[in-house]
Design an enzyme around this catalytic site. Structure first.
Site, mmCIF file in Angstrom:
data_model
loop_
_atom_site.group_PDB
_atom_site.id
_atom_site.type_symbol
_atom_site.label_atom_id
_atom_site.label_comp_id
_atom_site.label_asym_id
_atom_site.label_seq_id
_atom_site.Cartn_x
_atom_site.Cartn_y
_atom_site.Cartn_z
ATOM 1 N N HIS A 189 47.568 56.474 14.020
ATOM 2 C CA HIS A 189 47.729 56.690 15.467
ATOM 3 C C HIS A 189 49.197 57.048 15.676
ATOM 4 O O HIS A 189 50.074 56.563 14.970
ATOM 5 C CB HIS A 189 47.506 55.422 16.284
ATOM 6 C CG HIS A 189 46.151 54.800 16.179
ATOM 7 N ND1 HIS A 189 45.787 53.968 15.157
ATOM 8 C CD2 HIS A 189 45.078 54.851 17.006
ATOM 9 C CE1 HIS A 189 44.553 53.543 15.350
ATOM 10 N NE2 HIS A 189 44.092 54.062 16.458
ATOM 11 N N ASP A 218 51.391 54.051 15.642
ATOM 12 C CA ASP A 218 51.551 53.355 14.343
ATOM 13 C C ASP A 218 52.783 53.888 13.645
ATOM 14 O O ASP A 218 53.503 53.168 12.954
ATOM 15 C CB ASP A 218 50.402 53.646 13.362
ATOM 16 C CG ASP A 218 49.046 53.337 13.906
ATOM 17 O OD1 ASP A 218 48.961 52.514 14.817
ATOM 18 O OD2 ASP A 218 48.065 53.937 13.403
ATOM 19 N N ASP A 260 34.493 55.421 8.967
ATOM 20 C CA ASP A 260 35.445 54.321 8.927
ATOM 21 C C ASP A 260 34.778 53.217 8.120
ATOM 22 O O ASP A 260 33.822 52.569 8.572
ATOM 23 C CB ASP A 260 35.811 53.848 10.344
ATOM 24 C CG ASP A 260 37.021 54.606 10.885
ATOM 25 O OD1 ASP A 260 37.441 55.596 10.244
ATOM 26 O OD2 ASP A 260 37.553 54.213 11.933
ATOM 27 N N ASP A 279 36.324 43.950 11.113
ATOM 28 C CA ASP A 279 37.023 44.935 10.274
ATOM 29 C C ASP A 279 37.338 44.406 8.877
ATOM 30 O O ASP A 279 38.487 44.476 8.407
ATOM 31 C CB ASP A 279 38.339 45.381 10.945
ATOM 32 C CG ASP A 279 38.106 46.295 12.134
ATOM 33 O OD1 ASP A 279 37.070 46.970 12.176
ATOM 34 O OD2 ASP A 279 38.979 46.340 13.020
ATOM 35 N N ASP A 306 39.143 51.474 7.612
ATOM 36 C CA ASP A 306 39.546 50.877 8.889
ATOM 37 C C ASP A 306 39.244 49.381 8.767
ATOM 38 O O ASP A 306 38.326 48.855 9.394
ATOM 39 C CB ASP A 306 38.775 51.529 10.028
ATOM 40 C CG ASP A 306 39.355 51.173 11.383
ATOM 41 O OD1 ASP A 306 40.265 50.324 11.417
ATOM 42 O OD2 ASP A 306 38.893 51.723 12.395
HETATM 43 C C1 XLS Z 1 38.645 50.205 16.693
HETATM 44 C C2 XLS Z 1 38.557 51.506 16.069
HETATM 45 C C3 XLS Z 1 39.899 52.172 15.772
HETATM 46 C C4 XLS Z 1 39.699 53.635 15.495
HETATM 47 C C5 XLS Z 1 40.948 54.446 15.615
HETATM 48 O O1 XLS Z 1 37.678 49.461 16.767
HETATM 49 O O2 XLS Z 1 37.797 51.394 14.908
HETATM 50 O O3 XLS Z 1 40.528 51.518 14.734
HETATM 51 O O4 XLS Z 1 39.162 53.836 14.228
HETATM 52 O O5 XLS Z 1 41.454 54.441 16.899
HETATM 53 NI NI NI Z 2 37.566 52.804 13.397
HETATM 54 NI NI NI Z 3 36.643 49.305 14.696
#
Ligand code: XLS
Ligand code: NI
Ligand code: NI
Length: 449
Positions: A109, A112, A304, A317, A347
């Protein structure tokens, strides 16, 4: 010459390049199954899997949660005097980590990579100072950008949404960020640009004009697409569905919802899906369901790669650990023709109490091995032939005669009904679906038999 990048200071000094040592290795800092050069079908493992590291979780997140402060004391933040210096050190650490791990890609991002400044112009200046640096480091480390994105959810100004904010001024500020993030992605040779609608949804319908917000989201996405194409961006745009969190309801609820949205607003030529395993779970779907749904619409793009915790209702996550899940995911991906611009972006974040300096490496090694095994099993499903063969046969009555006519749209309901009436009930439909038999075969493949 070392086969990895190290900046002025070596942040992971006890670790060198992570190597493949095979399933018998007891070295926690080696791959057991991910053998990048190994051929699976027609492609090398690394070209099937296209691993990417998420800048935000790995180098920005510090283990803080709603109940407690940071537990990960990142040396690259501690030793810096200004936010810009911290960002430079973080970048050094990031490229050292990614190249030691041997991942080919990363994702980021805007915020980041670079701290927000006192004005939009200063924020943009910060970003481009660091983008120039990232360009050099990508080259030095042999790492590429899978996709870029803009963080339109952390700052309080986005608490009511970004593109869907009820205040025009916030929508315009979101545009300034997205325009700069698109420019940064192009400058860094990014193969994609992602929109995750962090706060694009509502907390309550009682204060929300739902139709207006969805129209605004579509308008905004179309503008971003037009701008990027005009700047020569040839990559893919991704929408990343998620049903909730942080909003009560997010407009990009799940894959099917996003497909309907993209088609309704005529955005389906440029936008594809970036599917996250944990988000699939939050929407009440299997990961593979989301992948197959996107593929069926011709809109599969990227992944992801993480997992949820089935007993928790939020986006934990975690790093993937289930061969069963990655096997079915990779099977769906191979059936869809594999990745083109997309890849497997971790992710995922280490737990709050994973505080050993090696934990970040170990987590990614496990995730990469889990997907490598999933790929091997998926390839076994395909070359074993039983499962795809069964599915093919299951629908074979549509291959010829009236079945084929139906498929081609050559029958009216009246004609179809007459065929049914003439054939009579007989034993129609009483054919076994053989689910348990196929599940047993899948389990054999899982153990490599
Ligand atoms: C959040 C999202 C984020 C996206 C990128 O839940 O997974 O991490 O992948 O903005
Ligand atoms: Ni994500
Ligand atoms: Ni997420």
């Amino acid at each position: 010459m070392a086969d990895y990048y190290v900046g002025k200071k070596e942040y992971f000094s006890k670790i060198t390049k992570i190597k493949y040592e095979g399933p018998k290795s007891d070295n926690p800092l080696a791959f057991k199954y991910y053998d990048p050069e190994k051929k699976i079908g027609k492609k090398k493992m690394k070209d099937h899997l296209r691993f990417a590291i998420a800048y935000w979780h790995s180098f920005c997140a510090d283990g803080a949660d709603p109940f407690g402060s940071a537990t990960h004391a990142h040396p690259w933040i501690i030793d810096a005097k200004t936010p810009m210096e911290a960002a430079e050190h973080k970048m050094d650490a990031a490229f050292e980590f990614i190249s030691k791990l041997g991942a080919e890609f990363y994702c980021f991002h805007d915020r980041d990579m670079a701290p927000e400044g006192a004005s939009p112009a200063e924020s943009e200046k910060n970003l481009f100072t660091l983008v120039a640096r990232a360009k050099k480091l990508q080259k030095a480390a042999g790492v590429k950008l899978l996709w870029g994105t803009a963080n339109l959810f952390s700052h309080p100004r986005f608490m009511n949404g970004a593109a869907t904010n009820p205040e025009f001024g916030v929508v315009a500020l979101a545009a300034a960020q997205v325009k700069a993030a698109i420019d940064a992605t192009i400058e860094l040779g990014g193969q994609g640009y992602t929109f995750w609608g962090g706060r694009e949804g509502y907390m309550s319908l009682i204060n929300t004009d739902l139709k207006k917000e969805k129209d605004h989201l579509a308008r905004f996405l179309g503008m971003a697409r037009d701008y990027a194409r005009k700047q020569g961006f040839k990559g893919a745009f991704y929408i990343e569905p998620k049903p909730m969190e942080p909003s009560k309801h997010q407009y990009d609820y799940d894959t099917e919802t996003v497909i309907g949205f993209l088609r309704h607003y005529g955005l389906d030529k440029d936008f594809r899906l970036n599917i996250e395993a944990n988000h699939a779970e939050l929407a009440g779907h299997d990961f593979a369901h989301e992948l197959e749904t996107a593929a069926a619409a011709g809109l599969f793009g990227s992944v992801d790669a993480n997992r949820g915790e089935p007993r928790n209702g939020w986006d934990t996550d975690q790093f993937p650990t289930s061969y069963y899940e990655t096997a079915l995911a990779m099977y769906a991906i191979l059936k869809a023709g594999g990745f083109t611009t997309g890849g497997l972006n971790f992710d995922a974040k280490i737990r709050r109490n994973s505080v050993d300096p090696t934990d970040l490496f170990i987590a990614h090694i496990g995730g990469m091995d889990t997907f490598a095994v999933g790929l091997e099993i998926a390839q076994r499903i395909i070359s074993g032939g039983v499962i795809p063969g069964f599915v093919k046969k299951r629908y074979s009555s549509f291959n010829s005669g009236d079945g084929a006519k139906f498929d081609k749209g050559e029958l009216t309901l009246d004609q179809l009904a007459r065929i049914g009436t003439a054939a009579g009930y007989g034993k129609a439909g009483l054919t076994s679906g053989k689910q348990e038999y196929l599940e047993n075969i899948l389990n054999q493949y899982l153990l490599g038999l």
